[in-house]
Design a protein around this motif. Structure first.
Motif, PDB file in Angstrom:
ATOM      1  N   LEU A 330      -0.676  -2.985 -13.360  1.00  0.00           N
ATOM      2  CA  LEU A 330      -1.953  -2.340 -13.668  1.00  0.00           C
ATOM      3  C   LEU A 330      -2.510  -2.784 -15.015  1.00  0.00           C
ATOM      4  CD1 LEU A 330      -1.031   1.236 -12.414  1.00  0.00           C
ATOM      5  CD2 LEU A 330      -2.737  -0.267 -11.387  1.00  0.00           C
ATOM      6  N   VAL A 331      -1.631  -2.955 -15.996  1.00  0.00           N
ATOM      7  CA  VAL A 331      -2.084  -3.319 -17.338  1.00  0.00           C
ATOM      8  C   VAL A 331      -2.545  -4.765 -17.394  1.00  0.00           C
ATOM      9  CG1 VAL A 331      -1.319  -3.658 -19.715  1.00  0.00           C
ATOM     10  CG2 VAL A 331      -0.678  -1.599 -18.489  1.00  0.00           C
ATOM     11  N   ASP A 332      -1.915  -5.630 -16.590  1.00  0.00           N
ATOM     12  CA  ASP A 332      -2.205  -7.063 -16.662  1.00  0.00           C
ATOM     13  C   ASP A 332      -3.428  -7.495 -15.859  1.00  0.00           C
ATOM     14  OD1 ASP A 332      -0.105  -7.452 -18.335  1.00  0.00           O
ATOM     15  OD2 ASP A 332       1.313  -8.017 -16.759  1.00  0.00           O
ATOM     16  N   VAL A 333      -4.190  -6.529 -15.332  1.00  0.00           N
ATOM     17  CA  VAL A 333      -5.389  -6.891 -14.581  1.00  0.00           C
ATOM     18  C   VAL A 333      -6.465  -7.335 -15.561  1.00  0.00           C
ATOM     19  CG1 VAL A 333      -7.100  -6.132 -12.924  1.00  0.00           C
ATOM     20  CG2 VAL A 333      -4.820  -5.154 -12.868  1.00  0.00           C
ATOM     21  N   ASN A 334      -6.829  -8.590 -15.494  1.00  0.00           N
ATOM     22  CA  ASN A 334      -7.836  -9.124 -16.414  1.00  0.00           C
ATOM     23  C   ASN A 334      -9.239  -8.680 -16.011  1.00  0.00           C
ATOM     24  OD1 ASN A 334      -5.917 -10.604 -17.888  1.00  0.00           O
ATOM     25  ND2 ASN A 334      -5.955 -12.239 -16.343  1.00  0.00           N
ATOM     26  N   GLY A 335     -10.016  -8.367 -17.012  1.00  0.00           N
ATOM     27  CA  GLY A 335     -11.424  -8.074 -16.761  1.00  0.00           C
ATOM     28  C   GLY A 335     -11.685  -6.703 -16.182  1.00  0.00           C
ATOM     29  N   HIS A 336     -10.692  -5.833 -16.194  1.00  0.00           N
ATOM     30  CA  HIS A 336     -10.901  -4.485 -15.674  1.00  0.00           C
ATOM     31  C   HIS A 336     -10.379  -3.481 -16.696  1.00  0.00           C
ATOM     32  CE1 HIS A 336     -10.674  -0.873 -13.232  1.00  0.00           C
ATOM     33  NE2 HIS A 336     -11.402  -1.484 -12.308  1.00  0.00           N
ATOM     34  N   PRO A 337     -11.281  -2.984 -17.564  1.00  0.00           N
ATOM     35  CA  PRO A 337     -10.840  -2.065 -18.615  1.00  0.00           C
ATOM     36  C   PRO A 337     -10.326  -0.749 -18.027  1.00  0.00           C
ATOM     37  CG  PRO A 337     -13.239  -2.130 -18.490  1.00  0.00           C
ATOM     38  CD  PRO A 337     -12.736  -3.186 -17.558  1.00  0.00           C
ATOM     39  N   LEU A 338      -9.178  -0.309 -18.513  1.00  0.00           N
ATOM     40  CA  LEU A 338      -8.615   0.961 -18.065  1.00  0.00           C
ATOM     41  C   LEU A 338      -9.204   2.083 -18.904  1.00  0.00           C
ATOM     42  CD1 LEU A 338      -4.849  -0.060 -17.741  1.00  0.00           C
ATOM     43  CD2 LEU A 338      -6.640  -0.155 -16.016  1.00  0.00           C
ATOM     44  N   ASP A 339      -9.377   3.248 -18.288  1.00  0.00           N
ATOM     45  CA  ASP A 339      -9.896   4.382 -19.065  1.00  0.00           C
ATOM     46  C   ASP A 339      -8.740   5.099 -19.742  1.00  0.00           C
ATOM     47  OD1 ASP A 339      -8.668   5.975 -17.126  1.00  0.00           O
ATOM     48  OD2 ASP A 339     -10.512   6.282 -15.995  1.00  0.00           O
ATOM     49  N   VAL A 340      -9.093   6.035 -20.619  1.00  0.00           N
ATOM     50  CA  VAL A 340      -8.090   6.725 -21.427  1.00  0.00           C
ATOM     51  C   VAL A 340      -7.123   7.527 -20.566  1.00  0.00           C
ATOM     52  CG1 VAL A 340      -9.579   8.747 -21.818  1.00  0.00           C
ATOM     53  CG2 VAL A 340      -7.767   8.177 -23.458  1.00  0.00           C
ATOM     54  N   GLN A 341      -7.618   8.107 -19.465  1.00  0.00           N
ATOM     55  CA  GLN A 341      -6.748   8.895 -18.590  1.00  0.00           C
ATOM     56  C   GLN A 341      -5.660   8.009 -17.965  1.00  0.00           C
ATOM     57  OE1 GLN A 341      -8.748  10.954 -15.415  1.00  0.00           O
ATOM     58  NE2 GLN A 341      -6.854  11.800 -14.573  1.00  0.00           N
ATOM     59  N   ALA A 342      -6.073   6.806 -17.524  1.00  0.00           N
ATOM     60  CA  ALA A 342      -5.103   5.891 -16.915  1.00  0.00           C
ATOM     61  C   ALA A 342      -4.039   5.482 -17.934  1.00  0.00           C
ATOM     62  CB  ALA A 342      -5.809   4.659 -16.361  1.00  0.00           C
ATOM     63  N   TYR A 343      -4.506   5.154 -19.163  1.00  0.00           N
ATOM     64  CA  TYR A 343      -3.550   4.775 -20.200  1.00  0.00           C
ATOM     65  C   TYR A 343      -2.596   5.930 -20.503  1.00  0.00           C
ATOM     66  CZ  TYR A 343      -5.329   0.213 -21.713  1.00  0.00           C
ATOM     67  OH  TYR A 343      -5.668  -1.122 -21.787  1.00  0.00           O
ATOM     68  N   ASN A 344      -3.141   7.128 -20.640  1.00  0.00           N
ATOM     69  CA  ASN A 344      -2.303   8.284 -20.969  1.00  0.00           C
ATOM     70  C   ASN A 344      -1.245   8.542 -19.891  1.00  0.00           C
ATOM     71  OD1 ASN A 344      -3.517   8.816 -23.407  1.00  0.00           O
ATOM     72  ND2 ASN A 344      -4.982  10.303 -22.570  1.00  0.00           N
ATOM     73  N   GLU A 345      -1.649   8.433 -18.631  1.00  0.00           N
ATOM     74  CA  GLU A 345      -0.696   8.656 -17.538  1.00  0.00           C
ATOM     75  C   GLU A 345       0.439   7.644 -17.590  1.00  0.00           C
ATOM     76  OE1 GLU A 345      -2.529   8.772 -13.720  1.00  0.00           O
ATOM     77  OE2 GLU A 345      -3.705  10.572 -14.134  1.00  0.00           O
ATOM     78  N   MET A 346       0.088   6.381 -17.854  1.00  0.00           N
ATOM     79  CA  MET A 346       1.116   5.348 -17.882  1.00  0.00           C
ATOM     80  C   MET A 346       2.028   5.495 -19.099  1.00  0.00           C
ATOM     81  SD  MET A 346      -0.684   1.920 -16.346  1.00  0.00           S
ATOM     82  CE  MET A 346      -2.193   1.930 -17.291  1.00  0.00           C
ATOM     83  N   ILE A 347       1.453   5.822 -20.250  1.00  0.00           N
ATOM     84  CA  ILE A 347       2.267   6.004 -21.456  1.00  0.00           C
ATOM     85  C   ILE A 347       3.220   7.181 -21.289  1.00  0.00           C
ATOM     86  CG2 ILE A 347       2.172   6.685 -23.891  1.00  0.00           C
ATOM     87  CD1 ILE A 347      -0.424   4.986 -24.079  1.00  0.00           C
ATOM     88  N   HIS A 348       2.719   8.293 -20.738  1.00  0.00           N
ATOM     89  CA  HIS A 348       3.587   9.462 -20.501  1.00  0.00           C
ATOM     90  C   HIS A 348       4.688   9.125 -19.499  1.00  0.00           C
ATOM     91  CE1 HIS A 348       0.152  12.299 -21.917  1.00  0.00           C
ATOM     92  NE2 HIS A 348       0.925  11.928 -22.920  1.00  0.00           N
ATOM     93  N   GLY A 349       4.313   8.354 -18.484  1.00  0.00           N
ATOM     94  CA  GLY A 349       5.310   7.971 -17.481  1.00  0.00           C
ATOM     95  C   GLY A 349       6.425   7.122 -18.076  1.00  0.00           C
ATOM     96  N   LEU A 350       6.046   6.175 -18.944  1.00  0.00           N
ATOM     97  CA  LEU A 350       7.049   5.335 -19.597  1.00  0.00           C
ATOM     98  C   LEU A 350       7.951   6.159 -20.512  1.00  0.00           C
ATOM     99  CD1 LEU A 350       4.813   2.251 -20.456  1.00  0.00           C
ATOM    100  CD2 LEU A 350       6.722   2.271 -18.856  1.00  0.00           C
ATOM    101  N   CYS A 351       7.372   7.100 -21.210  1.00  0.00           N
ATOM    102  CA  CYS A 351       8.160   7.963 -22.103  1.00  0.00           C
ATOM    103  C   CYS A 351       9.146   8.817 -21.306  1.00  0.00           C
ATOM    104  CB  CYS A 351       7.245   8.851 -22.942  1.00  0.00           C
ATOM    105  SG  CYS A 351       6.320   7.954 -24.218  1.00  0.00           S
ATOM    106  N   ARG A 352       8.687   9.330 -20.151  1.00  0.00           N
ATOM    107  CA  ARG A 352       9.583  10.142 -19.316  1.00  0.00           C
ATOM    108  C   ARG A 352      10.797   9.333 -18.861  1.00  0.00           C
ATOM    109  NH1 ARG A 352       4.868  12.381 -17.015  1.00  0.00           N
ATOM    110  NH2 ARG A 352       4.942  10.830 -15.332  1.00  0.00           N
ATOM    111  N   LYS A 353      10.609   8.026 -18.683  1.00  0.00           N
ATOM    112  CA  LYS A 353      11.715   7.163 -18.254  1.00  0.00           C
ATOM    113  C   LYS A 353      12.513   6.620 -19.438  1.00  0.00           C
ATOM    114  CE  LYS A 353      10.072   5.520 -13.792  1.00  0.00           C
ATOM    115  NZ  LYS A 353      11.377   5.635 -13.145  1.00  0.00           N
TER     116      LYS A 353
END
Length: 373
Positions: A330-353
């Motif tokens: 999801l992060v490596d998709v070029n030319g498609h800016p992620l919104d803050v909600q998407a970033y927050n979900e992924m960061i929280h998910g990584l922290c949980r793991k």
């Protein structure tokens, strides 16, 4: 030199440890008269042991040929622990083993499942200045196969051949199969080993031999071939194996679908990939994290990011926690800016793991993309 291979590839061996390749004497004595065998006359083994002890007390000392001859006869009637113990006693009396005796010891060790000691015996052969012969090396390979380390056996074989040794791996495996009557687990290990070494003809031959022996392939048997063919891009062969699997009454599982899906993802065939995913769901299987990650990666590769995020949200609803592979796609998709909600979900998910370094890297990525934190 072979010694380089032995001591590099098998770190438990060294010139210091090679001299301690025998069982410690107290343990050896504890198995001395534990007459395990697979069917022979107990009187024969008792006579052999009595003769052996008489030889050890004879003056002058018996020759290595005499000692080796008795050890060989005990091994032939499959009293392997007894032979190991007698060898230890002989060495404690000053017996200097020859190559024949050490080959017998290697044979005994692998039959009792002591592969570390088997390679230590090989170290002893090198230490006393001998060169292992074909019997030594074939016995070592057979031992690795019997103890379910087929990949190491084939790796060992290839290294030996590269060093100039002449070994026929087909004869070794065939002899092993005749001797041990392998079961489904052993056949699967052998097939997997040959697939790992790109020895396809031998893998298929063993697979067919298993069927001829009356052993029905299980789901793992089929998945080994499907996965191996997909990795090599031979998807037609993989599909043929799936067809054979279904005809024999074995239903594809998540592993089967994952192998096929991963191939279609690699070649960016998202249409076929999606079809397989839907087919899997219709068959009653619940897609796991790997399935979702493969499909998400496929959508991201062809820039259909909205579909990728829909799947990402579907995972969340099903309480499937994305892994680092999912996030990376999801992060490596070029030319498609992620919104803050998407970033927050992924960061929280990584922290949980517990993947805090990855979470930090994603936070930096978020800042680089000028997404508000």
């Amino acid at each position: 030199m072979l010694s380089q291979y032995v001591f590099c590839k098998f770190p438990l061996l060294s010139t210091s440890s090679a001299s301690f390749f025998l069982l410690s004497l107290p343990f050896a004595l504890s198995i001395n008269f534990r007459f395990h065998s697979y069917g022979s006359n107990p009187r024969n083994i008792e006579k052999s042991v009595t003769t052996f002890h008489a030889l050890l007390h004879r003056h002058p000392r018996p020759s290595t040929i005499q000692i080796s001859k008795i050890l060989g006869s005990i091994t032939r009637i499959k009293y392997f622990p007894t032979a190991i113990s007698l060898f230890a006693q002989a060495e404690s009396k000053g017996f200097m083993p020859c190559l024949v005796a050490l080959n017998i010891l290697i044979n005994c060790f692998y039959h009792v499942g002591q592969m570390t000691l088997t390679f230590s015996a090989l170290g002893k052969i090198l230490k006393v200045g001998c060169q292992p012969d074909t019997i030594t090396l074939n016995t070592l390979m057979k031992g690795l196969c019997i103890n379910n380390d087929v990949v190491k056996a084939l790796d060992f074989h290839d290294d030996l051949v590269a060093k100039g040794f002449q070994l026929d791996v087909n004869k070794i495996i065939d002899g092993f199969c005749k001797e041990m009557s392998p079961d489904i687990v052993t056949y699967n290990s052998l097939v997997h080993g040959f697939c790992s070494m790109d020895k396809w003809l031998k893998a298929i031959k063993l697979f067919n031999q298993m069927i001829l022996e009356g052993i029905n392939p299980n789901i793992h048997s089929f998945n080994i071939l499907v996965g191996a063919f997909c990795k090599e891009g031979r998807v037609t062969k993989a599909k043929a194996i799936v067809g054979m699997m279904m005809k024999s009454g074995v239903k594809p599982d998540e592993v089967t679908y994952n192998s096929l899906m991963n191939w279609y993802c690699l070649i960016n065939n998202v249409s076929e990939l999606s079809e397989l995913f839907n087919k899997m769901v219709k068959s009653g299987l619940a897609p796991n994290i790997i399935c979702y990650s493969i499909l998400i990666n496929g959508f991201c590769k062809i820039k259909t990011v909205d579909d990728a995020f829909d799947l990402f949200k579907e995972m969340k609803r099903k309480n499937l926690f994305p892994d680092i592979v999912t996030y990376s796609s999801l992060v490596d998709v070029n030319g498609h800016p992620l919104d803050v909600q998407a970033y927050n979900e992924m960061i929280h998910g990584l922290c949980r793991k517990g993947l805090f370094d990855e979470a930090k890297a994603l936070l930096y990525k978020m800042k680089e993309n000028e997404c508000p934190t």
